[in-house]
Design a protein around this motif. Structure first.
Motif, PDB file in Angstrom:
ATOM      1  N   GLU A 119       0.832  -1.205   0.000  1.00 18.95           N
ATOM      2  CA  GLU A 119       0.000   0.000   0.000  1.00 18.95           C
ATOM      3  C   GLU A 119       0.868   1.257   0.000  1.00 18.95           C
ATOM      4  N   ALA A 120       1.982   1.209   0.725  1.00 15.61           N
ATOM      5  CA  ALA A 120       2.898   2.353   0.737  1.00 15.61           C
ATOM      6  C   ALA A 120       3.458   2.600  -0.663  1.00 15.61           C
ATOM      7  N   THR A 121       3.788   1.525  -1.357  1.00 18.18           N
ATOM      8  CA  THR A 121       4.279   1.644  -2.734  1.00 18.18           C
ATOM      9  C   THR A 121       3.226   2.289  -3.624  1.00 18.18           C
ATOM     10  N   ARG A 122       1.987   1.842  -3.478  1.00 14.18           N
ATOM     11  CA  ARG A 122       0.895   2.393  -4.280  1.00 14.18           C
ATOM     12  C   ARG A 122       0.738   3.899  -4.029  1.00 14.18           C
ATOM     13  N   LYS A 123       0.797   4.297  -2.772  1.00 15.80           N
ATOM     14  CA  LYS A 123       0.644   5.714  -2.433  1.00 15.80           C
ATOM     15  C   LYS A 123       1.806   6.547  -2.979  1.00 15.80           C
ATOM     16  N   ILE A 124       3.000   5.998  -2.904  1.00 22.16           N
ATOM     17  CA  ILE A 124       4.177   6.708  -3.419  1.00 22.16           C
ATOM     18  C   ILE A 124       4.065   6.894  -4.926  1.00 22.16           C
ATOM     19  N   LYS A 125       3.638   5.853  -5.622  1.00 23.26           N
ATOM     20  CA  LYS A 125       3.504   5.942  -7.076  1.00 23.26           C
ATOM     21  C   LYS A 125       2.387   6.904  -7.476  1.00 23.26           C
ATOM     22  N   GLU A 126       1.357   7.005  -6.651  1.00 24.94           N
ATOM     23  CA  GLU A 126       0.264   7.938  -6.938  1.00 24.94           C
ATOM     24  C   GLU A 126       0.722   9.390  -6.844  1.00 24.94           C
ATOM     25  N   GLU A 127       1.806   9.621  -6.113  1.00 25.59           N
ATOM     26  CA  GLU A 127       2.349  10.971  -5.983  1.00 25.59           C
ATOM     27  C   GLU A 127       3.166  11.379  -7.210  1.00 25.59           C
ATOM     28  N   ASN A 128       3.337  10.437  -8.146  1.00 21.68           N
ATOM     29  CA  ASN A 128       4.108  10.695  -9.372  1.00 21.68           C
ATOM     30  C   ASN A 128       5.536  11.142  -9.081  1.00 21.68           C
ATOM     31  N   LEU A 129       6.113  10.564  -8.033  1.00 19.89           N
ATOM     32  CA  LEU A 129       7.515  10.838  -7.731  1.00 19.89           C
ATOM     33  C   LEU A 129       8.386  10.064  -8.715  1.00 19.89           C
ATOM     34  N   ASN A 130       9.615  10.497  -8.871  1.00 20.64           N
ATOM     35  CA  ASN A 130      10.539   9.776  -9.743  1.00 20.64           C
ATOM     36  C   ASN A 130      11.227   8.626  -9.016  1.00 20.64           C
ATOM     37  N   SER A 131      10.901   8.451  -7.757  1.00 24.10           N
ATOM     38  CA  SER A 131      11.539   7.412  -6.949  1.00 24.10           C
ATOM     39  C   SER A 131      11.179   6.014  -7.450  1.00 24.10           C
ATOM     40  N   LYS A 132      12.170   5.136  -7.458  1.00 30.18           N
ATOM     41  CA  LYS A 132      11.955   3.734  -7.774  1.00 30.18           C
ATOM     42  C   LYS A 132      11.746   2.978  -6.465  1.00 30.18           C
ATOM     43  N   VAL A 133      10.875   1.984  -6.491  1.00 25.49           N
ATOM     44  CA  VAL A 133      10.609   1.193  -5.289  1.00 25.49           C
ATOM     45  C   VAL A 133      11.107  -0.233  -5.495  1.00 25.49           C
ATOM     46  N   LEU A 134      12.027  -0.637  -4.632  1.00 25.81           N
ATOM     47  CA  LEU A 134      12.553  -1.998  -4.652  1.00 25.81           C
ATOM     48  C   LEU A 134      12.028  -2.723  -3.419  1.00 25.81           C
TER      49      LEU A 134
END
Length: 223
Positions: free
Chosen positions: A66-81
């Motif tokens: 869920e944290a990954t989903r929220k981060i991606k919804e923010e349209n950040l350039n961060s990659k999630v591993l």
């Protein structure tokens, strides 16, 4: 070249301390912050915009998926591993569906972990070898590649990687699990041509093997 800025999101103190030590010693990587739960991880990601977020799944408040989903919804350039001990199908596919850029097991060596961080920072999907077969097997079972008329089904409208129509067809067959000779037979082309198409696909998707190409195809909705 600038260091890769990493945010570590892990609730177990000993694991977090061990990872911190690994990352601090790694060349080209800078650990800029740590978080002990999913919500804090999301907030620090928004605040710091790290290059890579090393994310556990079993976190308090909200889990890593869920944290990954929220981060991606923010349209950040961060990659999630995703960095976890969970290797079941539900967690693996839920992670990729949420937008994860890679998945690595906690039993990985320090070198494997740092290599994975560097790979995802460059836009390369990283799939732990321990789950690669599981992922590819599931894709093969769940993906319907043929239309009722027997034609290969692909979504050219979602092709943002410059793949040709033929390469999209080949990619669909890679996802289906076909080898180069089988692709050549299916498309009535030479084996050399099939090999050339596969090589071009890997280059355009910025991946280095067929499994990662299949994962990318699934994640991006290319097939």
């Amino acid at each position: 070249m600038n260091n890769i800025k990493v945010l570590l999101v892990e609730d177990h103190t000993m694991t977090r301390m061990g990872l911190s030590l690994v990352l601090e010693k790694a060349e080209g990587i800078e650990l800029i912050a740590e978080a002990e739960d999913g919500l804090s991880g999301v907030e620090k990601a928004k605040e710091l915009c790290p290059d890579v977020i090393l994310m556990d799944i079993g976190l308090p408040n909200i889990d890593g998926i869920e944290a990954t989903r929220k981060i991606k919804e923010e349209n950040l350039n961060s990659k999630v591993l995703i960095f976890t001990s969970r290797d079941n199908e539900d967690d693996v596919f839920a992670s990729f569906k949420a937008g994860a850029d890679g998945y690595i097991m906690k039993g990985s060596t320090p070198e494997q972990t740092t290599n994975a961080i560097k790979a995802v920072s460059e836009g390369i999907a990283w799939i732990d070898p321990a789950i690669a077969r599981l992922v590819l097997s599931n894709i093969q079972k769940s993906t319907q590649n043929l239309t009722p008329t027997g034609e290969i089904n692909y979504k050219a409208g979602k092709n943002a990687y410059g793949l040709t129509e033929r390469e999209m067809e080949v990619l669909a067959l890679i996802v289906e699990g076909l080898s180069n000779p089988q692709i050549a037979e299916r498309l009535v082309i030479t084996r050399a041509t099939a090999k050339a198409h596969v090589h071009s696909i890997l280059q355009k998707l910025y991946v280095d093997d067929r499994t990662k190409a299949a994962i990318m195809a699934m994640k991006e909705g290319l097939v």
